[in-house]
Design an enzyme around this catalytic site. Structure first.
Site, PDB file in Angstrom:
ATOM      1  CB  ALA A 147      55.874  16.136 -51.452  1.00  0.00           C
ATOM      2  CB  SER A 184      52.277  18.012 -49.275  1.00  0.00           C
ATOM      3  OG  SER A 184      51.625  16.812 -48.884  1.00  0.00           O
ATOM      4  CG  ASP A 185      52.772  15.414 -55.506  1.00  0.00           C
ATOM      5  OD1 ASP A 185      51.941  14.499 -55.337  1.00  0.00           O
ATOM      6  OD2 ASP A 185      53.293  15.647 -56.612  1.00  0.00           O
ATOM      7  CD1 TRP A 186      48.820  10.524 -51.771  1.00  0.00           C
ATOM      8  CD2 TRP A 186      48.601  12.696 -52.227  1.00  0.00           C
ATOM      9  NE1 TRP A 186      47.481  10.871 -51.584  1.00  0.00           N
ATOM     10  CE2 TRP A 186      47.327  12.195 -51.857  1.00  0.00           C
ATOM     11  CE3 TRP A 186      48.703  14.049 -52.544  1.00  0.00           C
ATOM     12  CZ2 TRP A 186      46.181  12.993 -51.803  1.00  0.00           C
ATOM     13  CZ3 TRP A 186      47.569  14.849 -52.486  1.00  0.00           C
ATOM     14  CH2 TRP A 186      46.329  14.317 -52.119  1.00  0.00           C
TER      15      TRP A 186
END
Length: 837
Positions: A243, A239-241
């Site tokens: 997200a 995941s993006d941080w």
């Protein structure tokens, strides 16, 4: 694009074996591995011999993990500068250099490359992307992937997918039709997977592709059906941080790893979901197997990492790449700057001459040990010249940092007090320096009070600013000048406002030297995954000349110099992750500065220091214009190398430079009612300019270099066994200098019958089909073969869910840019067989 078959039996067999390993682990241990242990680290598993895998941000350098105080990194040219080289070998070498930096910082996986498309020039992270063209993006991005992983460091290709603007980026829904998604936005990811990418980052946004509408951290159709099953991706989807917002939906939707940790929506909640049967355990086993495979590939599990073989001089690489990526927008035909006699005097003017913008804001940020300024670079290259530097006005809205070392009381910068929720004092300390942040505060700390006595000894009006996020009270000499009772959270990180916070400004008039007391009472920002912190950027405008006085000073310097170099551009307030630009204009009075300098010195060289397009209303007046991007830490040296003719500026624009904002096909990036509609379809970037017949300031692919070229002839097109085309081009360097040329091949589709499928009828007027670079000696003729992959001829047919090659006569156009086409021929395509005409 450069494609190959999905990963074959060896990788599939290895994953199957690792799934068996995962199945043997206790469920709690398995689930634990699926969330990071900290900001940048994954969990270890001693029973498997698994050490923590360490990640770090790219994509303009490897930042490191922040564990070492004062940690520095090599700052590379921004990704758009790499894209501007149009050179696969440069991309590959950049990736290998990233890998070496990663190893030096104890990093196993770099969050790069970013292969999103530059759909709109106002996109806040435009500078982090390679191009507005999917094929150029795919070729450069895949080169970086190969370079990183050639040295045993994982690439994490981001942001999957249709994540092309920053406004409300964590909530908007990208509505993009299946064909545009396949032909434009998924294409670079497909190429990266074919290049063997070991990890992919899912984006913050949601996507509605007609098959499913959900957050990208839970989009099973795009993550599982397309990425993993169809394209054969065998790596980790991270995941993006911060997200990930759901548990069951994201776990069943194809996400493999939640970052950062600890905390988030998985951990104990995911354990309960598996125990309750809402998430099948085989999904967990597959995720664990992928993480174990990633760990094995980077040397964190039972096998050593690949040996690091890249040992070139990284500073020399940065300097060379920045010079080569520089684009010559205009050049004096009769008196090019690189052929002039060495100057006895140089006027170096412009705000970015004094303070160059060498990197964009946000996750691209790294801290180099030193940035070479334009003044340092020119002084080193022209040691005998008299160098005059004049800023010509400050275009920034915010004041520069306050020099607390000089202005603090008794040599102490700040006094800090920690308070708990009841207002009781937990700690007091004196700080000798202050970078604007206090990270990793204990949970018991509710408020931090900063006190500083600032010495103001210049007569006149001083501006004191305190840049803060919500949750603050600011006092100047006991008077409250700002108060905000809201407590900020992770949102100030996600929208990047914490990086460049708005200032609370107070003007203080000084007749005789005095001290001003500044107090900032700050509620602790509690940001899941990022820890507890406070933010207060102290800024100070010293009394000084007016903008008009500074412009006049710059003009006078230019009037008498042998060589005038004007450096204009953007800055940290303009281009950053977290927000999109409101305007394409250069900030401040920089256009006026250029015009007035050109009035007194028409031969002045104008250097544009920006990552994304800006309007240049004076471009037709200037005889020499260089676009140097965010050139990285060797900025001054690379600019001097080009001006002196030591290195050819071989860059070509990877996007279109507009002359007017009203001409831009996608003029803004703002969601409407929560949606970003990709109504431009496959007509992204220059394709829309070609379709609409609008005239840009500078077209896609343009770059003059330092010599001239004749395109002489084309060979008959050769059809390769896999359906690719080989286009042979004969050309001559007609100038007096050895030169480097980028030969560009564009395609024009046959006219489709009215009854043909929409995908056959709605094709770009012209699009990039291939490119190749070569070096040619002055006066010499050479031959180069440009490969046009079959895929760039194809369209995606949503009805059959497959790629199709429309029949008809395709024109092959060859030249130096999309608007400078010198040669053409045609090929006949019948069904799926290409026959040359």
């Amino acid at each position: 694009m450069t494609l190959q078959s999905p990963p074959g039996a060896p990788a599939a067999a290895e994953l199957a074996t690792l799934r068996s390993t995962a199945q043997a682990l206790p469920l709690r241990d398995k689930v634990r591995l699926l969330t990071g242990s900290s900001m940048w680290r994954l969990h270890a598993q001693d029973s498997l011999g698994l050490r923590p895998v360490v990640l770090s941000d790219g994509p303009a350098g490897v930042r490191g993990t922040g564990d070492a105080e004062g940690e520095t990194s090599i700052l590379f040219p921004c990704p758009s500068a790499i894209g501007a080289t149009w050179d696969r070998e440069v991309a590959f070498e950049t990736g290998r250099a990233f890998a070496r930096e990663a190893r030096d910082h104890g990093v196993d996986a770099v969050l790069a490359p970013q292969v999103n498309i530059q759909r709109t020039p106002v996109g806040g992270r435009h500078f982090e992307c390679y191009s507005e063209d999917p094929y150029l993006t795919a070729e450069v991005g895949s080169g970086v992937v190969r370079g990183l992983q050639d040295q045993g460091v994982a690439a994490c290709v981001k942001h999957y997918v249709a994540n092309d603007s920053e406004t409300d980026r964590t909530s908007y829904v990208s509505r993009v039709d299946e064909r545009a998604l396949r032909e434009v936005y998924l294409a670079p990811f497909e190429s990266a997977v074919a290049a063997g990418a070991w990890s992919v980052m899912s984006a913050y946004n949601q996507v509605d592709d007609g098959a499913e509408s959900s957050p990208m951290t839970a989009h099973r159709h795009l993550l599982v059906d397309v990425l993993k099953d169809e394209l054969g991706f065998d790596g980790v989807v991270v995941s993006d941080w911060v997200a990930t917002r759901t548990t069951e939906q994201s776990a069943n939707g194809g996400l493999d790893l939640v970052m950062p940790g600890p905390g988030g929506p998985w951990e104990d909640r995911l354990l309960r979901a598996v125990e309750d049967g809402t998430v099948p355990e085989h999904e967990i086993d597959d995720k664990v197997a992928r993480i174990l495979l990633l760990a094995r590939r980077v040397g964190a599990l039972d096998e050593p990492a690949l040996p690091l073989t890249y040992d070139d001089d990284l500073r020399a690489l940065v300097r060379r790449t920045a010079a080569r990526g520089t684009v010559v927008l205009r050049s004096d035909v009769h008196d090019p700057v690189w052929d002039r006699p060495e100057p006895g005097s140089i006027a170096l003017v412009g705000p970015n001459a004094v303070r160059p913008h060498v990197l964009g804001g946000g996750s691209s940020t790294v801290a180099p040990a030193h940035v070479v300024t334009p003044a340092e670079g020119l002084a080193a290259r022209y040691p005998g010249a008299r160098l005059t530097v004049a800023r010509g006005g400050d275009p920034r809205r915010l004041a520069p940092p306050l020099d607390l070392v000089r202005r603090g009381r008794d040599g102490a910068a700040l006094h800090a007090t920690w308070l708990d929720a009841d207002g009781s004092t937990l700690r007091t300390t004196t700080l000798s320096g202050w970078d604007g942040f206090w990270h990793d505060l204990p949970d018991a700390v509710d408020t931090v009070v900063l006190d500083a006595d600032v010495v103001l000894d210049e007569p006149g009006d001083h501006t004191i600013e305190v840049g803060v996020v919500p949750g603050h009270t600011v006092e100047i000499d006991g008077a409250v000048v700002a108060h905000d009772a809201r407590r900020s959270g992770v949102e100030v990180i996600l929208d990047s406002s914490i990086n460049n916070p708005a200032g609370v400004a107070t003007v203080v008039h000084v007749d005789t030297p005095r001290r001003v007391h500044v107090r900032a009472t700050l509620l602790v920002t509690r940001a899941q995954g990022y820890g507890n912190m406070v933010r207060a950027e102290l800024r100070h405008h010293v009394p000084g000349p007016s903008p008009e006085d500074e412009i006049a000073e710059a003009v006078e310097a230019a009037r008498s110099a042998d060589l005038t170099v004007v450096v204009v551009g953007t800055n940290e307030e303009v281009e950053s992750e977290g927000w999109d630009r409101a305007s394409l204009a250069l900030p401040g009075r920089q256009d006026e500065l250029v015009e007035r300098v050109l009035d007194v010195d028409p031969d002045a060289v104008v250097v544009v220091n920006a990552g994304a397009p800006v309007l240049l209303p004076w471009i037709d007046r200037a005889r020499t214009v260089l676009w140097v991007w965010f050139p990285g830490q060797e900025a001054g040296h690379s600019i001097a190398d080009v001006l002196a003719g030591d290195v050819e500026a071989t860059g070509r624009l990877p996007w279109t430079l507009p002359a007017d904002e009203t001409d831009v096909p996608v003029p803004h990036a703002r969601p409407r009612d929560g949606f970003v509609d990709y109504t431009d379809g496959v007509h992204v970037g220059y394709r829309a300019w070609e379709r609409d017949g609008r005239v840009p300031a500078v077209p896609f692919g343009h770059g003059l270099g330092w010599t001239t070229w004749s395109y002489d002839a084309l060979d008959p097109v050769t059809v390769l066994p896999d359906g690719d085309l080989a286009v042979g081009v004969h050309l001559t360097n007609t100038g007096t200098r050895d030169g480097h040329e980028t030969v560009q091949v564009y395609l024009e589709a046959p006219a489709a019958a009215p009854a043909a499928p929409v995908a056959h009828r709605d094709r770009p007027a012209r699009w990039l089909g291939g490119f190749a670079s070569l070096d040619v000696a002055a006066g010499s003729a050479e031959h180069v073969t440009v490969t046009v992959p079959r895929r760039v001829l194809e369209v995606w047919d949503p009805n059959s869910a497959r790629w199709h090659l429309p029949s008809g006569e395709y024109r092959i156009r060859v030249g130096r840019s999309v608007r400078d086409l010198r040669l053409d021929t045609a090929v006949q395509v019948r069904d799926t067989t290409i026959d040359k005409e």
